[in-house]
Design a protein around this motif. Structure first.
Motif, mmCIF file in Angstrom:
data_model
loop_
_atom_site.group_PDB
_atom_site.id
_atom_site.type_symbol
_atom_site.label_atom_id
_atom_site.label_comp_id
_atom_site.label_asym_id
_atom_site.label_seq_id
_atom_site.Cartn_x
_atom_site.Cartn_y
_atom_site.Cartn_z
ATOM 1 N N UNK A 50 4.344 0.528 -5.774
ATOM 2 C CA UNK A 50 5.283 -0.603 -5.660
ATOM 3 C C UNK A 50 5.778 -1.025 -7.051
ATOM 4 N N UNK A 51 4.862 -1.076 -8.037
ATOM 5 C CA UNK A 51 5.290 -1.603 -9.345
ATOM 6 C C UNK A 51 6.254 -0.647 -10.047
ATOM 7 N N UNK A 52 6.239 0.620 -9.657
ATOM 8 C CA UNK A 52 7.177 1.553 -10.288
ATOM 9 C C UNK A 52 8.623 1.256 -9.919
ATOM 10 N N UNK A 53 8.798 0.417 -8.885
ATOM 11 C CA UNK A 53 10.167 -0.005 -8.551
ATOM 12 C C UNK A 53 10.590 -1.264 -9.304
ATOM 13 N N UNK A 54 9.695 -1.772 -10.193
ATOM 14 C CA UNK A 54 9.974 -3.084 -10.796
ATOM 15 C C UNK A 54 11.283 -3.156 -11.589
ATOM 16 N N UNK A 55 11.748 -2.084 -12.230
ATOM 17 C CA UNK A 55 13.051 -2.223 -12.906
ATOM 18 C C UNK A 55 14.192 -2.524 -11.930
ATOM 19 N N UNK A 56 13.947 -2.280 -10.642
ATOM 20 C CA UNK A 56 14.999 -2.527 -9.645
ATOM 21 C C UNK A 56 14.814 -3.850 -8.903
ATOM 22 N N UNK A 57 13.634 -4.481 -9.092
ATOM 23 C CA UNK A 57 13.342 -5.746 -8.418
ATOM 24 C C UNK A 57 13.313 -6.854 -9.451
ATOM 25 N N UNK A 58 13.129 -8.101 -8.917
ATOM 26 C CA UNK A 58 12.733 -9.172 -9.824
ATOM 27 C C UNK A 58 11.300 -8.867 -10.231
ATOM 28 N N UNK A 59 10.971 -9.062 -11.490
ATOM 29 C CA UNK A 59 9.639 -8.713 -11.993
ATOM 30 C C UNK A 59 8.555 -9.521 -11.270
ATOM 31 N N UNK A 60 7.526 -8.847 -10.770
ATOM 32 C CA UNK A 60 6.336 -9.578 -10.315
ATOM 33 C C UNK A 60 5.148 -8.672 -10.535
ATOM 34 N N UNK A 61 4.058 -9.275 -10.929
ATOM 35 C CA UNK A 61 2.872 -8.515 -11.294
ATOM 36 C C UNK A 61 2.104 -8.167 -10.023
ATOM 37 N N UNK A 62 1.920 -6.893 -9.778
ATOM 38 C CA UNK A 62 1.123 -6.487 -8.609
ATOM 39 C C UNK A 62 0.013 -5.561 -9.088
ATOM 40 N N UNK A 63 -1.187 -5.838 -8.637
ATOM 41 C CA UNK A 63 -2.314 -5.017 -9.082
ATOM 42 C C UNK A 63 -3.438 -5.065 -8.052
ATOM 43 N N UNK A 64 -4.297 -4.050 -8.087
ATOM 44 C CA UNK A 64 -5.486 -4.050 -7.237
ATOM 45 C C UNK A 64 -6.524 -4.968 -7.877
ATOM 46 N N UNK A 65 -7.431 -5.480 -7.050
ATOM 47 C CA UNK A 65 -8.462 -6.351 -7.607
ATOM 48 C C UNK A 65 -9.566 -6.590 -6.605
ATOM 49 N N UNK A 66 -10.474 -7.496 -6.975
ATOM 50 C CA UNK A 66 -11.542 -7.876 -6.051
ATOM 51 C C UNK A 66 -11.426 -9.379 -5.766
#
Ligand code: NAD
Length: 315
Positions: A50-66
């Motif tokens: 999903x984050x690889x599309x960020x140049x085409x979207x509004x920036x938002x931080x997405x990451x895996x976590x616990x």
């Protein structure tokens, strides 16, 4: 007051969870999304994709976590659990998914005590109740996506029948998100006209069988999709993203959501869908529009089905 820098955690990064994340990123609604999954590699992979599309979207931080990473989330969306296989009902998932969401709820109680919890895992009415009772969070802050998607399907089908924009059709599927749900025909409105008036004006467009066909097509939509592609995720993602947006913006929007009843139509301590005003802290008000005697009977039947399913879990 609307949130400007919102953090959303999605527990369960499968078909539904990752598509909700994608929809939220596309809409630019939130600033941070955490994906939590027992399969951490899956969560990482979905976040990367999903984050690889960020140049085409509004920036938002997405990451895996616990669950520690999830701390401070404004909303936690729970999609963890198995989905229906062809031929299975939502209720067939109840035992497996209750164990999963109980585990999730215990973790959320520790790390996200102030979040609004939006439950999507099925059978969603029972899973929402399990999470609310396990966390002990106020019922206003634990809601299920309920029949918001079913109602969208219903409005879509009516829009095709009438040849008008589905956004101009108001109508609800109420009760269980499942086999006992029902179309509340007495509340359907098109441009202020009830369904019979609208039908007359459109040249008697609704015949007797249309009422049955449209209600059944709505109820069976998930089965039809699952038979063809094994899972449903775009429609529910749009629904969950819309609910998330309404909460974060404190919109006071009205949606049919699975909420804990406290006397509505003589029912209490049960989760099922009624039109609900939602805002920043979750449920603002549960509405009790007029229902015909038959519809009220169907609502009570749904409540009975859901109460028995919940009691069955304790055996
Ligand atoms: P999926 O199998 O693709 O994804 C489920 C994910 O949950 C998997 O990645 C799995 O690893 C994860 N998971 C399992 N146990 C977990 C745990 N303890 N903690 C964290 N993650 C865990 O399934 P899906 O198609 O994404 O469906 C998810 C759920 O959403 C199902 O219960 C399905 O029936 C439901 N659903 C609800 C609606 C609705 O309208 N409410 C619509 C579609 C699907």
């Amino acid at each position: 007051m609307a949130k400007t820098a919102a953090k959303v955690t999605i527990v369960g990064a499968g078909f539904v969870g990752s598509t909700i994340a994608y929809t939220l990123v596309n809409a630019g609604t939130v600033s941070e999304i955490v994906l939590v999954d027992v399969d951490n590699a899956r969560a990482e992979g979905e976040a990367m994709d999903i984050e690889h599309g960020s140049p085409f979207f509004k920036e938002s931080l997405i990451h895996a976590g616990d669950y520690q990473t999830a701390a401070g989330s404004d909303i936690v969306i729970v999609t963890a659990g198995t989905n229906q296989k062809p031929g299975e009902t939502r209720m067939d998932l109840i035992t497996r998914n209750a164990a999963i969401v109980t585990d999730v709820a215990k973790q959320l109680k520790e790390t996200c005590p102030d979040a609004v919890i939006l439950v999507v895992a099925n059978p969603v009415d029972v899973m929402t109740r399990v999470i609310q009772e396990t966390t002990g969070f106020p019922a206003e802050r634990v809601i299920g996506s309920g029949t918001n998607l079913d109602s969208a399907r219903f409005r879509y089908l009516l829009s095709k029948k009438f040849g008008v924009d589905s956004r101009n059709i108001h109508g609800y599927i109420l009760g269980e998100h499942g086999d006992s749900e029902f179309a509340a025909w007495s509340n359907v409105h098109i441009a202020g006209m009830n369904i019979n008036e609208a039908s007359d004006i459109f040249g008697g467009i609704m015949g007797d069988y249309d009422y049955i066909d449209i209600a059944n097509a709505t109820k069976n939509a998930a089965y039809e999709i699952i038979n063809r592609k094994r899972a449903t995720y775009y429609g529910i993602a749009a629904s969950a993203a819309r609910i998330t947006e309404a909460i974060l913006r404190d919109e006071k929007s009205i949606m049919p959501l699975s909420v804990k009843l406290n006397g509505q139509y003589g029912l209490r301590d049960i989760y099922l869908s009624l039109p609900t005003v939602i805002g920043q802290h979750g449920v603002v008000r549960i509405l009790t529009p007029y229902l015909s005697e038959e519809e009220e009977g169907k609502l009570h039947h749904s409540a009975k089905v859901l109460a028995e399913a919940y009691e069955g879990l304790k055996k």
